[in-house]
Write a protein that holds these residues in place. Structure first.
Motif, short mmCIF file in Angstrom:
data_model
loop_
_atom_site.label_atom_id
_atom_site.label_comp_id
_atom_site.label_asym_id
_atom_site.label_seq_id
_atom_site.Cartn_x
_atom_site.Cartn_y
_atom_site.Cartn_z
N TYR A 181 -63.72 -28.27 -78.33
CA TYR A 181 -65.17 -28.36 -78.42
C TYR A 181 -65.66 -29.17 -77.23
O TYR A 181 -64.95 -29.30 -76.24
CB TYR A 181 -65.59 -28.97 -79.77
CG TYR A 181 -67.03 -28.73 -80.13
CD1 TYR A 181 -67.57 -27.45 -80.10
CD2 TYR A 181 -67.84 -29.79 -80.52
CE1 TYR A 181 -68.90 -27.23 -80.44
CE2 TYR A 181 -69.18 -29.58 -80.87
CZ TYR A 181 -69.69 -28.30 -80.82
OH TYR A 181 -71.00 -28.08 -81.14
N HIS A 182 -66.86 -29.77 -77.32
CA HIS A 182 -67.39 -30.48 -76.16
C HIS A 182 -67.60 -31.96 -76.47
O HIS A 182 -68.57 -32.55 -76.05
CB HIS A 182 -68.70 -29.84 -75.68
CG HIS A 182 -69.80 -29.86 -76.69
ND1 HIS A 182 -70.05 -28.79 -77.51
CD2 HIS A 182 -70.72 -30.81 -77.01
CE1 HIS A 182 -71.08 -29.08 -78.29
NE2 HIS A 182 -71.50 -30.30 -78.01
N ASN A 183 -66.67 -32.57 -77.24
CA ASN A 183 -66.81 -33.99 -77.57
C ASN A 183 -66.23 -34.92 -76.52
O ASN A 183 -66.61 -36.08 -76.46
CB ASN A 183 -66.16 -34.29 -78.93
CG ASN A 183 -67.03 -33.80 -80.07
OD1 ASN A 183 -68.24 -33.75 -79.95
ND2 ASN A 183 -66.40 -33.40 -81.17
N GLY A 184 -65.27 -34.46 -75.73
CA GLY A 184 -64.70 -35.33 -74.72
C GLY A 184 -65.69 -35.62 -73.61
O GLY A 184 -66.60 -34.82 -73.33
N GLY A 206 -62.43 -27.29 -72.22
CA GLY A 206 -61.14 -27.40 -72.88
C GLY A 206 -60.37 -26.10 -72.75
O GLY A 206 -60.94 -25.03 -72.54
N LYS A 207 -59.07 -26.18 -72.89
CA LYS A 207 -58.24 -24.99 -72.70
C LYS A 207 -58.50 -23.91 -73.75
O LYS A 207 -58.21 -22.75 -73.53
CB LYS A 207 -56.76 -25.39 -72.72
CG LYS A 207 -56.36 -26.23 -71.52
CD LYS A 207 -54.88 -26.57 -71.55
CE LYS A 207 -54.48 -27.35 -70.29
NZ LYS A 207 -53.05 -27.74 -70.30
N HIS A 212 -69.12 -23.40 -71.81
CA HIS A 212 -70.04 -24.10 -70.93
C HIS A 212 -69.63 -23.89 -69.47
O HIS A 212 -68.53 -23.42 -69.17
CB HIS A 212 -70.09 -25.59 -71.27
CG HIS A 212 -70.58 -25.84 -72.66
ND1 HIS A 212 -71.84 -25.51 -73.10
CD2 HIS A 212 -69.94 -26.39 -73.73
CE1 HIS A 212 -71.97 -25.83 -74.37
NE2 HIS A 212 -70.84 -26.36 -74.79
N GLU A 213 -70.49 -24.29 -68.59
CA GLU A 213 -70.30 -24.01 -67.17
C GLU A 213 -69.53 -25.14 -66.50
O GLU A 213 -70.01 -26.27 -66.39
CB GLU A 213 -71.67 -23.85 -66.50
CG GLU A 213 -71.60 -23.26 -65.11
CD GLU A 213 -71.27 -21.77 -65.13
OE1 GLU A 213 -70.61 -21.31 -64.20
OE2 GLU A 213 -71.68 -21.07 -66.08
#
Length: 316
Positions: A181-184, A206-207, A212-213
């Motif tokens: 996801y996009h938490n990092g 993420g792998k 996202h771009e």
């Protein structure tokens, strides 16, 4: 009255000799063990207190070991964070260079690809004893990291206290990379959203997702795009610095707590010693006195045992 059947003097001398031998045995046991209270029969109260304090000291030793493991985990995460910050700063510098119109953006992008791979290598390698505080795989990694910090006793109850490193921040988590996801921090789209950029930039996806771009340079990348990328990176660097500061603070706390636990162990050792340790100088002096008393008691018993012989001579 002298009697051939009951030698009162010998009985008294024998009892005295037994008492002296018993005291000498106790004294010699203290000298050999170094303990005044070695078993419950020596002093039940002090033995009980000393046993409990020894148990607590073993628990403190375990806490010290746990702090050592925690310090290693924190140091590993801090080293990874510091290295990643340096790489991200290098990426930002490359993007600033790409702002020049005469620069070949594709060649710079090749350098960016290598730097991104380096970040992945750093994050994946920042693992200690199966713990990686920089790499988010799933929701289980979002839990705050706990390090055993202290052991306390209150009456008959005991408890352990933890030092905590929070994994959350205002944008998500303090992980650098989130695979799903996009938490990092480096995979987080919230920085771009907060800035209101035209494109929701992330440094890395993420792998396991690419919604996202990523910050990728092409021949058509505009100056505005690069400016947005640099602005997002600047916010990411700020979040990384905050996370690094938290790691540094907990590292210092662990060091201070380790020193305190060591001081506490020494204090408990001294307390136990005052209760149960033998005074070897006193014990050595008393041993000499008891040995002399034992010799005198032996001679006294010998004299008392000769009394019947004196009575027999009266009838000769």
């Amino acid at each position: 009255m002298p009697s051939l059947l009951t030698n009162t003097a010998a009985i008294s001398a024998l009892a005295n000799l037994r008492q002296i031998s018993h005291e000498l045995g106790i004294n010699q046991r203290q000298v050999s063990s170094g303990l005044r209270v070695q078993q419950a029969s020596d002093d039940a109260a002090y033995w009980s207190i000393g046993t409990t304090m020894r148990s607590d000291n073993q628990a403190l030793a375990a806490v010290e070991d746990a702090l050592g493991l925690g310090a290693a985990a924190v140091d590993t995460a801090y080293a990874g964070m510091s290295s990643a910050i340096e790489v991200v700063q290098e990426i930002k510098a490359k993007l600033v260079t790409a702002r020049e119109e005469s620069v070949d953006k594709l060649k710079i992008n090749e350098e960016l690809d290598q730097l991104k791979e380096q970040i992945y290598s750093i994050v994946e390698s920042a693992s200690f004893s199966g713990q990686n505080w920089l790499h988010r795989i799933d929701a289980a990694d979002d839990a705050d990291k706990q390090i055993v910090g202290s052991f306390t006793r209150s009456g008959n109850s005991v408890s352990l206290q933890n030092l905590s490193y929070g994994m959350s921040n205002q944008w998500g988590t303090n992980h650098l990379i989130d695979e799903n996801y996009h938490n990092g921090i480096l995979t987080n789209v919230e920085f771009a959203r907060d800035l209101g950029t035209a494109t929701e930039w992330v440094l890395l996806s993420g792998k396991n997702h690419d919604i996202h771009e990523d910050m990728i340079l092409t021949a058509d990348t505009s100056a505005q795009d690069i400016d947005e990328m640099v602005s997002v990176l600047e916010m990411m660097l700020g979040a990384m610095a905050d996370a690094g500061a938290k790691l540094g603070a907990i590292s210092q706390r662990i060091e201070m707590q380790t020193e305190f636990v060591q001081v506490l162990q020494d204090a408990v050792d001294r307390g136990i010693g005052r209760l149960v340790d033998a005074d070897l100088q006193e014990a050595a002096t008393r041993s000499k006195a008891l040995e002399v008393q034992q010799q005198l008691a032996t001679q006294s018993l010998s004299i008392a045992n000769s009394e019947p012989d004196i009575l027999l001579r009266l009838f000769q």
